[in-house]
Write a protein that holds these residues in place. Sequence first.
Motif, PDB file in Angstrom:
ATOM      1  N   LEU A 134     -49.465  62.436 -60.147  1.00  0.00           N
ATOM      2  CA  LEU A 134     -48.333  62.094 -61.012  1.00  0.00           C
ATOM      3  C   LEU A 134     -47.038  62.382 -60.259  1.00  0.00           C
ATOM      4  N   GLU A 135     -45.948  61.787 -60.696  1.00  0.00           N
ATOM      5  CA  GLU A 135     -44.642  62.041 -60.060  1.00  0.00           C
ATOM      6  C   GLU A 135     -43.612  62.391 -61.132  1.00  0.00           C
ATOM      7  N   ASN A 136     -43.041  63.584 -61.018  1.00  0.00           N
ATOM      8  CA  ASN A 136     -42.120  64.074 -62.044  1.00  0.00           C
ATOM      9  C   ASN A 136     -40.981  64.873 -61.408  1.00  0.00           C
ATOM     10  N   THR A 137     -39.722  64.370 -61.470  1.00  0.00           N
ATOM     11  CA  THR A 137     -39.294  63.129 -62.063  1.00  0.00           C
ATOM     12  C   THR A 137     -39.750  61.953 -61.204  1.00  0.00           C
ATOM     13  N   ASP A 174     -35.598  69.287 -62.353  1.00  0.00           N
ATOM     14  CA  ASP A 174     -34.733  68.360 -63.097  1.00  0.00           C
ATOM     15  C   ASP A 174     -35.428  67.908 -64.375  1.00  0.00           C
ATOM     16  N   ALA A 175     -36.726  67.660 -64.267  1.00  0.00           N
ATOM     17  CA  ALA A 175     -37.483  67.260 -65.452  1.00  0.00           C
ATOM     18  C   ALA A 175     -37.472  68.396 -66.475  1.00  0.00           C
ATOM     19  N   ALA A 176     -37.690  69.615 -66.000  1.00  0.00           N
ATOM     20  CA  ALA A 176     -37.734  70.762 -66.908  1.00  0.00           C
ATOM     21  C   ALA A 176     -36.401  70.919 -67.644  1.00  0.00           C
ATOM     22  N   VAL A 177     -35.301  70.811 -66.883  1.00  0.00           N
ATOM     23  CA  VAL A 177     -33.972  70.954 -67.487  1.00  0.00           C
ATOM     24  C   VAL A 177     -33.743  69.841 -68.513  1.00  0.00           C
ATOM     25  N   ALA A 178     -34.057  68.602 -68.135  1.00  0.00           N
ATOM     26  CA  ALA A 178     -33.802  67.469 -69.024  1.00  0.00           C
ATOM     27  C   ALA A 178     -34.656  67.550 -70.294  1.00  0.00           C
ATOM     28  N   LEU A 179     -35.884  68.036 -70.155  1.00  0.00           N
ATOM     29  CA  LEU A 179     -36.788  68.098 -71.314  1.00  0.00           C
ATOM     30  C   LEU A 179     -36.604  69.386 -72.112  1.00  0.00           C
ATOM     31  N   ARG A 250     -27.498  75.027 -62.310  1.00  0.00           N
ATOM     32  CA  ARG A 250     -26.460  73.998 -62.440  1.00  0.00           C
ATOM     33  C   ARG A 250     -27.000  72.559 -62.383  1.00  0.00           C
ATOM     34  N   LEU A 251     -28.303  72.389 -62.418  1.00  0.00           N
ATOM     35  CA  LEU A 251     -28.864  71.029 -62.328  1.00  0.00           C
ATOM     36  C   LEU A 251     -28.398  70.133 -63.482  1.00  0.00           C
ATOM     37  N   HIS A 252     -28.217  70.748 -64.666  1.00  0.00           N
ATOM     38  CA  HIS A 252     -27.786  69.942 -65.819  1.00  0.00           C
ATOM     39  C   HIS A 252     -26.452  69.251 -65.561  1.00  0.00           C
ATOM     40  N   GLU A 253     -25.625  69.828 -64.694  1.00  0.00           N
ATOM     41  CA  GLU A 253     -24.328  69.205 -64.388  1.00  0.00           C
ATOM     42  C   GLU A 253     -24.526  67.855 -63.696  1.00  0.00           C
ATOM     43  N   ASP A 254     -25.514  67.791 -62.815  1.00  0.00           N
ATOM     44  CA  ASP A 254     -25.794  66.523 -62.128  1.00  0.00           C
ATOM     45  C   ASP A 254     -26.247  65.455 -63.134  1.00  0.00           C
ATOM     46  N   HIS A 255     -26.965  65.906 -64.162  1.00  0.00           N
ATOM     47  CA  HIS A 255     -27.438  64.966 -65.186  1.00  0.00           C
ATOM     48  C   HIS A 255     -26.245  64.442 -66.001  1.00  0.00           C
ATOM     49  N   GLN A 256     -25.279  65.334 -66.266  1.00  0.00           N
ATOM     50  CA  GLN A 256     -24.075  64.900 -67.004  1.00  0.00           C
ATOM     51  C   GLN A 256     -23.293  63.874 -66.183  1.00  0.00           C
ATOM     52  N   LYS A 257     -23.204  64.098 -64.874  1.00  0.00           N
ATOM     53  CA  LYS A 257     -22.456  63.168 -64.007  1.00  0.00           C
ATOM     54  C   LYS A 257     -23.152  61.804 -63.988  1.00  0.00           C
ATOM     55  N   ALA A 258     -24.479  61.827 -63.897  1.00  0.00           N
ATOM     56  CA  ALA A 258     -25.231  60.557 -63.871  1.00  0.00           C
ATOM     57  C   ALA A 258     -25.020  59.802 -65.179  1.00  0.00           C
ATOM     58  N   ARG A 259     -25.058  60.509 -66.281  1.00  0.00           N
ATOM     59  CA  ARG A 259     -24.887  59.911 -67.614  1.00  0.00           C
ATOM     60  C   ARG A 259     -23.507  59.250 -67.712  1.00  0.00           C
TER      61      ARG A 259
END
Length: 344
Positions: A134-137, A174-179, A250-259
């Motif tokens: 499997l691949e995550n993310t 990143d998956a853990a933070v997002a989920l 701080r990984l969630h910050e990268d997700h906010q930027k992508a969004r």
Amino acid sequence: MIDLRSDTKTRPTEAMRRAMAEAEVGDDVDREDPTVNKLEAVAADLLGKEAGLLVTSGTQGNIVSLLALTEPGEKLILEQDAHIFHYERGGVARLAGLMVHTLPGHYGAMNPAEVEAAIWAEEIHRAPTGAVALENTHNRAGGTCLSVGYTNDICEVAHRQGVPVHIDGARIFDAAVALGVEAKELVAAADSVTFCLSKSLGAPVGSVICGREAFIARAREYRKMLGGGMRQAGIIAAAGLVALEQELPRLHEDHQKARRIAEVLAELPGVRLDLATVQTNMVLFELQRADMTAPQLCERLAEWDIQARARNEVQIRFVLHRDISFKDTEQICVALKDILGAGG
Ligand code: TLP
């Protein structure tokens, strides 16, 4: 330059460079490097596994894991857009002697019933299945996440037939933070997992494999075979430890930027973007315009000091990371609006 090509492009932080300079080291082939030993223990603990093994790269982590889990001539079941299938030089075939059986995916997730059917029953004509990966993310799906429930379902289907499951978790945190779950929950049912220090975590080099003691012992032998016994590797591990300590939060910050970028892009003419894929630090989109191809958009972005790479004539992936600030993110949005705002 603002570099959107990949999160592999980050430079080590001051704290990483300092830790590397000061790292206590020894010969890791003889397991005498205290910093490597510490990183492997910290990583195993974070992922809830018995042991860890530092490897040179995500690609080496995947091949070493699959060498340790399988026998030549067996079959590897993979999602059809898996990194292992597309971007690892076919190492699973050449080095591990595995036959690849790909299955279609939905946001990177294979259908568990199709995985079950693909694990052929023992029969004189059939190749036994050596592993499911499997691949995550999921990179080619745009950084999408596989949930705990889904991962458990696949592992259950595979384990019922005695087949181990490997997770290419290059960006598992990143998956853990997002989920909103712990990374260890995401990999609890799997037999092996590889995660990368050198992607979203921002370290300069390295990945870590985690799994049971016996699996890691076998993986250590294959790592040596592939030339991955790195001696005073504490220099690398030291940066990895800093990455886990300082970059994870701080990984969630990268997700906010992508969004933010995705939401701007989705409104622009000729952009096809499925916002449901924007779950972590990537933005995957297509440009369907008469006046501009994806490579041409990248050329225009370069005029704004923004580096981006097209996958083909229509598709582009942006990856956000620690070296792109929120201010840079706004600059990217201004550039995209300016370049794509008119026409179509
Ligand atoms: N991905 C890189 C490139 O190879 C495409 C990137 O820029 O995203 N698994 C996954 C899911 C990955 O995304 C990557 C790297 C790897 C494995 C391989 O890691 P490395 O590059 O360390 O061998």
